[in-house]
Design an enzyme around this catalytic site. Structure first.
Site, PDB file in Angstrom:
ATOM      1  N   THR A 188     109.160  69.021  56.135  1.00  0.00           N
ATOM      2  CA  THR A 188     109.182  67.799  55.321  1.00  0.00           C
ATOM      3  C   THR A 188     107.899  67.626  54.501  1.00  0.00           C
ATOM      4  O   THR A 188     107.931  67.038  53.429  1.00  0.00           O
ATOM      5  CB  THR A 188     109.374  66.566  56.226  1.00  0.00           C
ATOM      6  OG1 THR A 188     108.402  66.603  57.274  1.00  0.00           O
ATOM      7  CG2 THR A 188     110.751  66.548  56.838  1.00  0.00           C
ATOM      8  N   THR A 189     106.777  68.119  55.014  1.00  0.00           N
ATOM      9  CA  THR A 189     105.513  68.022  54.270  1.00  0.00           C
ATOM     10  C   THR A 189     105.509  69.020  53.124  1.00  0.00           C
ATOM     11  O   THR A 189     105.173  68.678  51.984  1.00  0.00           O
ATOM     12  CB  THR A 189     104.312  68.285  55.204  1.00  0.00           C
ATOM     13  OG1 THR A 189     104.429  67.456  56.358  1.00  0.00           O
ATOM     14  CG2 THR A 189     102.999  68.018  54.510  1.00  0.00           C
TER      15      THR A 189
ATOM     16  N   ASP B 254     111.528  68.260  65.669  1.00  0.00           N
ATOM     17  CA  ASP B 254     111.365  69.329  64.679  1.00  0.00           C
ATOM     18  C   ASP B 254     111.672  70.695  65.292  1.00  0.00           C
ATOM     19  O   ASP B 254     112.371  71.520  64.696  1.00  0.00           O
ATOM     20  CB  ASP B 254     109.928  69.329  64.121  1.00  0.00           C
ATOM     21  CG  ASP B 254     109.685  68.171  63.169  1.00  0.00           C
ATOM     22  OD1 ASP B 254     110.610  67.357  63.001  1.00  0.00           O
ATOM     23  OD2 ASP B 254     108.582  68.070  62.607  1.00  0.00           O
TER      24      ASP B 254
ATOM     25  N   ASP C 294     103.635  64.349  60.542  1.00  0.00           N
ATOM     26  CA  ASP C 294     105.002  64.660  60.125  1.00  0.00           C
ATOM     27  C   ASP C 294     105.267  63.982  58.781  1.00  0.00           C
ATOM     28  O   ASP C 294     105.196  62.754  58.670  1.00  0.00           O
ATOM     29  CB  ASP C 294     105.985  64.149  61.186  1.00  0.00           C
ATOM     30  CG  ASP C 294     107.431  64.404  60.800  1.00  0.00           C
ATOM     31  OD1 ASP C 294     107.792  65.581  60.641  1.00  0.00           O
ATOM     32  OD2 ASP C 294     108.180  63.425  60.624  1.00  0.00           O
TER      33      ASP C 294
END
Length: 543
Positions: A107-108, A405, A74
């Site tokens: 988020t990545t 998520d 994550d």
């Protein structure tokens, strides 16, 4: 001529004094060197996360200063646990956190896009293009990309009777996580949890009503959705009943102990009679408290504070099961779930303030002495708990992050039910649209727009690379097919299913998340490109 070491100044009385220059303890980088320093730092951060992108992305092991190990892919978690010194690298960490706070997923990807945009900007600066013109070109390109996303976005109704599209979307989010071997069941749990607490009329989801708890032991497949509250406590006395049906719960924030003065005090017990009187007073008070709870009609007391063995023994004698040391957030959730009121004083307790639940039972796990309470069939069925099982603490923590998520993705669909297709399909479609518009522009911004288009392609290229495919060959193939067939659903076949159509593979992402990724990355890159001077204290030059 040497530079002066200080400045002569005068105070309000006309007395002279020197202001000495603090030359030795500060450093400065300016101009192109500053911009290059920023780009290098951002590339380093993006490079760390690039290999974690997609369903075949690799995990990172983070070891904290006290030796605690976290294994995750994550992006927000990796960056938050990294020890970052460079100022621009810290901005990349904040970028990931913004995406996590607002959307909860992607988020990545947002960091990979920002890193690629800065890398492309570095090449344009080497060619002599001014950073401001690059920033303007990026702004123009991002608007075209967002417009293209709106055009290619599909929508499907959020229907309580047809959960399959929501489950497939949650499965896309969970596909890149450690828990992907049971991601169908996890996706179903996430969808059921959100739909239990969602207000579909207002298009809103209250995350406060969803509690995610875990217990080491068992396997991931044992994870369940409890329509009620799970509390990591047991009954205060081992001889109390383990199951209570039709529970009427007194929710107390006052302790089972005699009242004490709030001022400093001292009590001298000088004789046996005094001691006996004190003991009688305490017993009488305990008895009175228990009577007040029983008179209100309660058959279970949940207390935020503890009580001593004497009070515990009296509760057992009077057949009033009790739970002690229940934390504040859990007390609030129990009150919401059972429809009860939190009572701060025994005198205020009444039948109307009791919470109601169909069953309260104590769970025990394996051969350990660990026990938990489950409060089910509550009056307000909107409060739910996801109870995770796993082989060790690390897997449970990663499962919590993964489910967070997935929950965020479903919540975003409740808010805005438009979707785009994943696997890099949306990025390739936007890259083609930006590249096409760049050819129509006569100003120097067209170079920045083409660079933006190339940067967007870093996402499908990373997906292909992480899946063991040839990145450039795979991207070129999918890109040419998208143009030829005019099909924006074509992406990278990461799972080797034999089709590049992401609609057939059910690889779905929310439009909200994808637009946020591009907007946030572009905003940050524009801000970084406009910085041309860094002044830092000598010991913290930022390298």
């Amino acid at each position: 001529m040497a530079q002066a070491t200080g400045t002569l100044a005068f105070d309000e009385y006309g007395r002279p004094f020197f202001i000495i220059r603090d030359q030795g303890s500060s450093s400065r980088i300016s101009g192109e060197a500053a911009t290059k320093s920023h780009i290098l730092a951002a590339k380093a951060v993006a490079g760390i996360l690039k290999s974690s992108l997609g369903p075949n992305g690799l995990d990172k092991m983070m070891v904290s200063p006290d030796g605690e190990v976290t294994v995750t892919n994550d992006g927000a978690t990796i960056l938050s646990q990294m020890d970052v010194d460079h100022q621009i690298a810290k901005l990349m960490v904040q970028l990931s956190k913004s995406q996590d706070d607002e959307i909860g997923d992607g988020t990545t990807g947002v960091v990979v896009i920002a890193g690629a945009l800065l890398e492309q900007a570095g090449q344009l600066i080497d060619r002599g293009i001014h950073p401001i013109r690059i920033a303007d070109g990026y702004d123009l390109a991002s608007r075209i990309a967002l417009k293209k996303l709106d055009e290619i976005g599909d929508s499907f109704p959020v229907d309580l009777n047809n959960k399959e599209p929501l489950i497939l979307t949650a499965m896309t989010s969970l596909g890149s996580k450690i828990i992907n071997r049971c991601h169908r069941s996890m996706a179903e749990i996430a969808v059921d949890a959100i739909l239990s607490v969602a207000d579909l009329e207002r298009k809103d989801v209250d995350f406060e009503l969803i509690k995610v708890d875990g217990k080491v032991g068992g396997k991931l497949e044992d994870t369940v959705l409890v329509r009620g509250v799970v509390v990591d406590k047991d009954f205060s006395h081992p001889q109390m009943p383990k199951t209570i049906k039709d529970a009427k719960i007194a929710i107390l924030t006052c302790p089972f102990e005699p009242p004490k003065p709030k001022t400093k005090h001292k009590l001298d017990v000088s004789s046996v009679e005094d001691y006996n009187k004190l003991r009688e007073y305490e017993t009488k008070k305990f008895d009175q408290m228990v009577s007040q709870v029983l008179d209100a009609g309660a058959n279970l007391a949940i207390c935020q504070w503890g009580f001593d063995d004497e009070a515990n023994h009296l509760l057992l004698q009077r057949k009033l099961p009790a739970v002690r040391w229940v934390g504040g957030p859990e007390i609030e959730l129990i009150a919401i779930a059972t429809g009860g009121r939190i009572v701060p004083r025994f005198e205020e307790l009444s039948t109307e303030k009791l919470g109601k639940a169909g069953i309260v039972r104590e769970l025990s796990f394996g051969t350990t002495k660990d026990k938990m309470l489950v409060i089910e069939d509550c009056q307000n069925s909107r409060a739910v708990t996801i109870f995770i099982r796993g082989g060790n603490k690390m897997i449970i923590e990663e499962a919590k992050r993964s489910l967070h998520d997935a929950l965020c993705v479903i919540r975003n669909l409740v808010r805005d039910n438009r979707i785009v297709y994943g696997g890099g399909a949306a990025e390739i479609a936007c890259a083609l649209a930006v590249s096409e518009e760049a050819d129509k522009i006569s100003t120097i911004e067209q170079y920045a727009m083409r660079a933006f288009s190339d940067a967007l392609e870093s996402v499908p290229m990373s997906l292909a690379e992480n899946s063991g495919l040839h990145p450039i060959k795979t991207l070129a193939d999918v890109k040419s097919r998208q143009l030829k067939e005019n099909n924006p659903r074509l992406g990278i076949d990461c799972m080797s299913k034999g089709t590049n159509d992401m609609k057939e593979q059910h690889v779905i992402e929310t439009l909200l998340a994808k637009k946020q990724q591009i907007s946030l990355a572009t905003q940050l890159v524009r801000m970084i490109l406009k910085i041309d001077d860094i002044r830092t204290p000598g010991d913290a030059a930022g390298y």
